[in-house]
Structures are given as C-alpha cells and as structure tokens.
Design an enzyme around this catalytic site. Structure first.
Site, PDB file in Angstrom:
ATOM      1  N   GLU A 101       0.815  -1.211   0.000  1.00  0.00           N
ATOM      2  CA  GLU A 101       0.000   0.000   0.000  1.00  0.00           C
ATOM      3  C   GLU A 101       0.850   1.262   0.000  1.00  0.00           C
ATOM      4  O   GLU A 101       2.016   1.240   0.390  1.00  0.00           O
ATOM      5  CB  GLU A 101      -0.945  -0.012   1.192  1.00  0.00           C
ATOM      6  CG  GLU A 101      -0.233  -0.207   2.488  1.00  0.00           C
ATOM      7  CD  GLU A 101      -1.165  -0.562   3.630  1.00  0.00           C
ATOM      8  OE1 GLU A 101      -2.008  -1.455   3.457  1.00  0.00           O
ATOM      9  OE2 GLU A 101      -1.029   0.045   4.682  1.00  0.00           O
ATOM     10  N   CYS A 357       0.646   2.441   8.528  1.00  0.00           N
ATOM     11  CA  CYS A 357       1.224   1.513   7.569  1.00  0.00           C
ATOM     12  C   CYS A 357       0.835   0.060   7.836  1.00  0.00           C
ATOM     13  O   CYS A 357       0.766  -0.386   8.947  1.00  0.00           O
ATOM     14  CB  CYS A 357       2.738   1.682   7.484  1.00  0.00           C
ATOM     15  SG  CYS A 357       3.720   0.724   8.597  1.00  0.00           S
TER      16      CYS A 357
HETATM   17  S1  SF4 Z   1       7.813   0.266  11.898  1.00  0.00           S
HETATM   18 FE1  SF4 Z   1       9.356  -1.370  12.158  1.00  0.00          FE
HETATM   19  S2  SF4 Z   1       8.248  -3.279  11.716  1.00  0.00           S
HETATM   20 FE2  SF4 Z   1       6.990  -1.583  10.917  1.00  0.00          FE
HETATM   21  S3  SF4 Z   1       7.548  -1.422   8.765  1.00  0.00           S
HETATM   22 FE3  SF4 Z   1       8.816   0.063   9.899  1.00  0.00          FE
HETATM   23  S4  SF4 Z   1      10.692  -1.068  10.396  1.00  0.00           S
HETATM   24 FE4  SF4 Z   1       9.178  -2.589   9.796  1.00  0.00          FE
END
Ligand code: SF4
Length: 366
Positions: A101, A357
């Site tokens: 996404e 995300c």
């Molecule tokens: S916050 Fe941490 S676990 Fe989530 S996508 Fe980013 S690096 Fe990966």
C-alpha cells in the site's frame, strides 16, 4: 550503487525501474539502437504512458519485441480509500498476488487555488517487514519479499493519476525497512530525481529507517543526497529495545554516531520520528534526553500519535501500548519546544481509513 535484482517475480521483466544506462545496455545486447532506450524511458517517465504499444515514435516491430520481453505495469491498483481529510490510501496488487500500500497525504496548508501546498506519497519498499517493531501493523505480516525498483516507481506513477496536482514529496515510510532493500530503493530514487524526468527533487525525498546503521552510512556516502528520518521512539537503550528489536543489534549510541556522520557528510538536517506512548516514553526525563539528542546537530522532531493496532491481537508489552492522552501530548510538545527543539506534530491523517502503515494489506491477508 549495486544493480537491483531484476527477476523479483518470475516471468517477463519489468521495464519500469530500470535506470537509463542499464536500459541502454539491455537494448544494445538484443541488437537494438541505444537511442531507443531514451525514447522508451521518456515515454514511461515524462509522457507517463501505460502502454508502450501506443508510442507511435517506436517502430511496430520494436514495440512487438518490447511486449515479448517486458511488462509495463509493475503494480495494479486494487482499491483506493478516500479519507475526509483528503488523504488517499492505495492498495496495489503485485504480479505474484501479494499486496502493498501507499498513502497520499495532502499538507494542511492550502494554496489560493484551493489545493494543498504539498502532496506527499508514502511509498512501501517491502511486502511486510521482519524488524518486528511492536507498535507496527506491518510487523505482523512478517517479510514476504523485497519490492523491485519498478514496483517502487510504479506506486508513484499510479498514485499520481489520483491526484489533481503533481505529487511534490516522497517518503519511504510505508511497509518495510527501506535500508533492507537498499539497491532497489536507490535505483528508484535515481529515476525519481533524474534531471530528464523531473519527477521529484532530491531534497523532497525522505528515507525513514528504524535505525539500520550500515544503510545510514551508505546513504551519507551517495552522490545523490536524499533526506534522512530516523524512527527513534525512545531516549534510552532499554526502552528502545523493548519497542524495536533492531535496537539490540544497532545500539542507540552507535546509531546517533552514524546520524552525525550523515550530517557531517551531507549538511542536511535530520528528522527524528517519535511516537508518544502513555507512561513509556513521555516523561520529563524523556523530554530532556530527547532535547539533548536533538541539539547535537540540526534536527527536527516529529511527534506522532499512536494508531491502535489492537486488531492484530498483540501480546506482552505490545498489548499494553496506549496513546498518550491529548493533554500529555500537548504538554510533551510544549516542553520540547521550551528546550529549543524544532517540533512538528504529525497529524493523524487518514485516521478514518486506517492510514497507518500495513493496515489495509493486513486486513486483506486475514
Ligand atoms: S515500523 Fe518497524 S516493523 Fe513496521 S515497517 Fe517500519 S521497520 Fe518494519
């Protein structure tokens, strides 16, 4: 820069995401003239065609050859969700039936023509992620695979079609850790910032890392400098380790040294990302430690509200994470500003469409 892997998914090669010199070499190898690469490159990134068969300037036989060798579309739009605040979230399907996404976030500042001053696209760099940050929905997807440079570039090209004005900024802050897919991310960046394509200026591209030190050092040594953001989220080694397992490997002290190296080499200010969790990283001591770190070089601190990830059924400390109360949030920002830190508040853009995300791709997996 090393060549990014081209055969991420078996089948026809993707034509998007290939830097011009590499495309020229590929065409020469199959007996075509070098300038054809330039024509194809311009068609893809300046004229933004979806189908190379429609490019009349290319001879028919060459177009047929292209169709045999390459596929033009790297990602296919599955869903767009529109938020009341103008944020758009895109779910893209990949050739191997996986999904990623991107999120288009308009700035709150509005120009005279009624459009947002900035339109930032948050791009994914991996399917899932294996860094396991305990506050993150993407982490529960684990790592599927790295995205190709074509899949990274195509998120931008496809999202652009849904924006009334040109996209102005890119942040590599979607699903995945960009430093763990370094070559593809920087090949895509090479195309975004190419003088010919004029898609995005380097100063308008930010790479956000959880703190992968070798990547920060490599990025500092690149010829084409883009901006660095670091997900800090804690001011002590102990709390950082609890929130982000990668912190055990790349310790806070060493991380700060690598960020200072980036600043010395590039003279670009650095952004620290700081999600505020109730009772965990929101004390006066945290304010003071964060201010001390922030003052070591030109920086800004983005303080971010925590999006609930309860739908991922977290366990242990992850299940106990709570957003700081609105009062505490405001108090923390004021105290940081009183300490002389440049503070920005990352709003909860697209909260009504789960724009944090990983959430849309995750709901599709389940
Ligand atoms: S916050 Fe941490 S676990 Fe989530 S996508 Fe980013 S690096 Fe990966």
């Amino acid at each position: 820069m090393a060549k990014a892997k081209r055969d991420v998914v078996p089948g026809k090669l993707e034509i998007k995401g290939i830097p011009l010199p590499e495309l020229e070499a590929m065409f020469i190898e199959v007996g075509e003239r070098k300038f054809r690469a330039q024509q194809v490159y311009d068609a893809l990134y300046i004229n933004r065609v979806d189908d190379l068969q429609s490019v009349q300037v290319l001879p028919l036989a060459f177009r047929e050859k292209l169709a045999e060798m390459f596929r033009t579309e790297s990602v296919t739009l599955n869903t767009v969700q529109d938020s009341e605040d103008g944020t758009k979230k895109f779910l893209f399907d990949l050739e191997d039936k996986r999904s990623v996404e991107s999120v288009l976030i308009p700035s709150e500042m509005i120009e005279e023509d009624g459009h947002a001053r900035r339109r930032t696209l948050c791009i994914s760099t991996q399917v899932g992620c294996n860094l396991g940050c305990i506050f993150c929905a993407t982490a529960t997807l684990k790592l599927g695979r790295n995205l190709s440079s074509g899949e990274i570039v195509d998120q931008f090209l496809q999202a652009q079609k849904h924006s009334p004005k040109p996209l102005t900024n890119i942040v590599f802050m979607g699903m995945g850790e960009p430093m763990n897919n370094y070559d593809a991310v920087f090949q895509a960046t090479q195309i975004f910032t190419d003088q010919r394509t004029k898609m995005i200026a380097p100063r308008r591209i930010t790479l956000s890392t959880a703190g992968v030190i070798p990547g920060i050092v490599r990025m500092a040594d690149e010829k084409q400098i883009i901006k660095l953001a670091v997900s800090l989220h804690a001011t002590t080694q102990e709390v950082r380790e609890q929130l982000m397992p990668i912190a055990k490997k790349y310790q806070l002290k060493d991380l700060i040294e690598s960020i200072e190296y980036y600043y010395r080499k590039t003279r670009k200010s650095v952004t620290y990302e700081y999600i505020l969790f109730n009772g965990l990283n929101d004390s006066l001591d945290d304010v003071r430690r964060l201010a001390k770190l922030a003052r070591r070089m030109p920086t800004k601190v983005n303080v971010i509200p925590f999006h609930d990830i309860g739908f991922t059924h977290p366990e242990g400390l992850a299940a106990e994470l709570q957003p700081a109360t609105p009062e505490k949030f405001q108090w923390f920002i004021k105290k940081l500003r009183d300490e002389g830190v440049k503070v920005f508040v990352r709003s909860s853009s697209g909260e009504d469409i789960d724009a944090a995300c990983g959430q849309l791709a995750l709901s599709r997996e389940n």
